[in-house]
Scaffold this motif. Structure first.
Motif, PDB file in Angstrom:
ATOM      1  N   ARG A 294       1.153  -1.155   0.394  1.00 33.34           N
ATOM      2  CA  ARG A 294      -0.203  -0.240  -0.127  1.00 33.34           C
ATOM      3  C   ARG A 294       0.829   1.312  -0.082  1.00 33.34           C
ATOM      4  O   ARG A 294       0.208   2.034  -0.963  1.00 33.34           O
ATOM      5  CB  ARG A 294      -0.749   0.127   1.699  1.00 33.34           C
ATOM      6  N   LYS A 318      -5.442 -17.715  -4.883  1.00 32.11           N
ATOM      7  CA  LYS A 318      -6.628 -16.608  -5.265  1.00 32.11           C
ATOM      8  C   LYS A 318      -7.040 -15.094  -3.821  1.00 32.11           C
ATOM      9  O   LYS A 318      -7.015 -14.248  -4.704  1.00 32.11           O
ATOM     10  CB  LYS A 318      -8.227 -17.411  -4.834  1.00 32.11           C
ATOM     11  N   ARG A 322      -6.884 -11.487  -5.093  1.00 27.48           N
ATOM     12  CA  ARG A 322      -7.712 -11.073  -4.526  1.00 27.48           C
ATOM     13  C   ARG A 322      -7.742  -9.031  -3.397  1.00 27.48           C
ATOM     14  O   ARG A 322      -8.543  -8.473  -3.168  1.00 27.48           O
ATOM     15  CB  ARG A 322      -9.452 -12.013  -3.406  1.00 27.48           C
ATOM     16  N   TRP A 323      -6.610  -9.968  -2.852  1.00 29.31           N
ATOM     17  CA  TRP A 323      -6.372  -8.851  -1.812  1.00 29.31           C
ATOM     18  C   TRP A 323      -5.488  -7.409  -2.902  1.00 29.31           C
ATOM     19  O   TRP A 323      -5.893  -6.310  -3.030  1.00 29.31           O
ATOM     20  CB  TRP A 323      -4.776  -9.713  -1.133  1.00 29.31           C
ATOM     21  N   ALA A 325      -6.766  -6.816  -5.996  1.00 27.47           N
ATOM     22  CA  ALA A 325      -8.159  -6.164  -6.046  1.00 27.47           C
ATOM     23  C   ALA A 325      -8.441  -5.243  -6.029  1.00 27.47           C
ATOM     24  O   ALA A 325      -9.246  -4.140  -5.780  1.00 27.47           O
ATOM     25  CB  ALA A 325      -8.519  -7.672  -7.504  1.00 27.47           C
ATOM     26  N   GLU A 326      -8.619  -5.511  -4.466  1.00 27.09           N
ATOM     27  CA  GLU A 326      -9.317  -5.130  -3.272  1.00 27.09           C
ATOM     28  C   GLU A 326      -8.326  -4.085  -2.723  1.00 27.09           C
ATOM     29  O   GLU A 326      -9.277  -2.891  -1.979  1.00 27.09           O
ATOM     30  CB  GLU A 326     -10.005  -5.902  -2.284  1.00 27.09           C
ATOM     31  N   ASN A 327      -6.842  -3.481  -2.373  1.00 27.61           N
ATOM     32  CA  ASN A 327      -6.400  -2.592  -2.264  1.00 27.61           C
ATOM     33  C   ASN A 327      -5.595  -2.467  -2.849  1.00 27.61           C
ATOM     34  O   ASN A 327      -4.955  -0.855  -2.024  1.00 27.61           O
ATOM     35  CB  ASN A 327      -5.503  -3.854  -0.719  1.00 27.61           C
ATOM     36  N   LYS A 330      -6.056  -0.956  -9.833  1.00 27.32           N
ATOM     37  CA  LYS A 330      -5.344  -2.430 -10.411  1.00 27.32           C
ATOM     38  C   LYS A 330      -5.420  -0.816 -12.136  1.00 27.32           C
ATOM     39  O   LYS A 330      -4.379  -1.948 -12.442  1.00 27.32           O
ATOM     40  CB  LYS A 330      -7.401  -2.369 -11.071  1.00 27.32           C
ATOM     41  N   LEU A 372     -11.228 -10.368 -11.459  1.00 25.75           N
ATOM     42  CA  LEU A 372     -11.410  -9.143 -10.923  1.00 25.75           C
ATOM     43  C   LEU A 372     -10.588  -8.631 -11.441  1.00 25.75           C
ATOM     44  O   LEU A 372     -10.715  -7.155 -11.128  1.00 25.75           O
ATOM     45  CB  LEU A 372     -10.019  -9.781  -9.957  1.00 25.75           C
TER      46      LEU A 372
END
Length: 381
Positions: A294, A318, A322-323, A325-327, A330, A372
């Protein structure tokens, strides 16, 4: 100073590396890196070298005071970095406008790193040992660094090739499947012992031979932050700095690096702390590595590497994707989904990773990344 040995010549460049210079996705996502590579913007360490520190700052002050001065100069750095990007200032023009300071922001970073070395907290093991007096912690290193090889690497991601790669010995991880186990685990001191000036010589030689970037890797570069930072003091050429790491750096190390590293190449190995501890003997993996991802994306470009392990699709691949894509944004991150895992080192002692991943496993990971909306296909091909 003459180089200790000559860098090997590269007789060809991969066709996809040539094409990468004109790839619109790469140029968009890796915009800062490409501005240095193609437009000759000054690499960030040059910006740090022109920022003058106040005359009342003493490098032998306590570390808390030095950090206060360091953090207060961040606005100055950001303002100048914004000016460089906004006006498209080229390196030669930059040097005409600004002079290197005798006591610069980079010098302050070097002083802080040297103090940290006396109670080491470069990584999140935070061993607290005084490496200047010969005590060693998790990385087993004292003050000097060990370089096992340095060369123009043509096996990295296409936008990076040829990459001026410096392989540092030792590591703070204990990965049972490490493919560089000889330099990270078994013989970390088998390379050439070097100091900051030697590392600067290597960088100059690599650049003269056509490197697109300087790739600090290993092993793991993190225990060598003090020498890497100081090497930039002796570097008068313009070359992007790349941090190729397991990303287990401490918050202090991140603060030292964010103003000098242009492009990040982190591993994101595991999707949970349990697998990280079992296979790399690392605690709090997701919390620390996630935090550093981050931070890093706000301070440069990023290509994330994820090595697909057999039998670890649901627990690791996965969740990692997913982490991301969410954090992370992109549209500013490329993900290299790596298919080249093979059992190495002690991997055969662990039944779940004692084989290569199957084609069906890889396809499942690829499909999930597509679902994603992650940018991975061009960088992973």
């Amino acid at each position: 100073m003459e180089p200790m040995f000559r860098v090997s010549e590269v007789y060809f460049i991969r066709p996809d590396a040539l094409e990468a210079l004109h790839n619109s996705t790469f140029k968009s996502v890796l915009s800062w890196y490409y501005s240095i590579l193609l437009e000759e913007s000054p690499a960030k360490f040059h910006i740090a070298k022109v920022i003058e520190i106040p005359s009342d700052v003493r490098f032998d002050d306590d570390i808390e005071s030095l950090w206060w001065y360091h953090d207060s100069l961040e606005k100055t750095f950001l303002s100048l970095w914004k000016e460089v990007r906004g006006e498209g200032i080229k390196f030669n023009e930059f040097l005409k406008r600004y002079r290197y300071s005798e006591r610069s922001f980079l010098d302050l970073k070097i002083a802080i790193a040297r103090k940290i070395l006396g109670k080491c907290s470069f990584c999140e093991w935070r061993c607290g040992v005084d490496r200047t007096k010969g005590y060693v912690g998790r990385c087993r290193l004292e003050t000097n660094s060990y370089v096992h090889s340095w060369f123009l690497h043509i096996g990295e991601e296409a936008p990076l090739v040829p990459s001026g790669t410096i392989f540092y010995g030792s590591c703070n991880f204990r990965c049972v499947f490490c493919q560089n186990w000889d330099i990270s685990q078994e013989h970390p001191f088998g390379g050439i012992e070097v100091d900051a000036k030697n590392i600067a010589v290597m960088q100059k030689e690599l650049t003269r031979n056509g490197a697109r970037n300087i790739n600090h890797v290993g092993g793991e570069p993190t225990p060598n932050i003090h020498n890497i930072l100081e090497s930039l003091k002796y570097l008068d050429i313009n070359i992007a700095q790349l941090w190729n790491s397991n990303f287990y750096m401490s918050i202090e190390s991140m603060k030292l690096l964010i103003h000098v590293i242009d492009i990040w190449l982190p591993d994101f190995k595991y999707g949970n702390n349990e697998c990280a501890y079992r296979l790399s003997k690392i605690t709090r993996y997701i919390d620390i590595v996630g935090r550093n991802h981050r931070i890093a994306i706000e301070w440069g470009d990023m290509i994330i590497r994820h090595l697909v392990l057999p039998n670890h699709i649901e627990c690791c691949s996965k969740p990692v994707l997913r982490w991301i894509a969410e954090n992370l944004p992109k549209d500013r991150v490329l993900v290299n989904i790596m298919d080249q895992y093979r059992p190495e080192y002690k991997a055969y002692e662990y039944r779940d990773i004692a084989r290569r991943p199957k084609r069906e496993e890889l396809e499942e990971v690829y499909s999930y990344a597509d679902s994603l909306g992650i940018l991975w296909r061009e960088i992973s091909r």
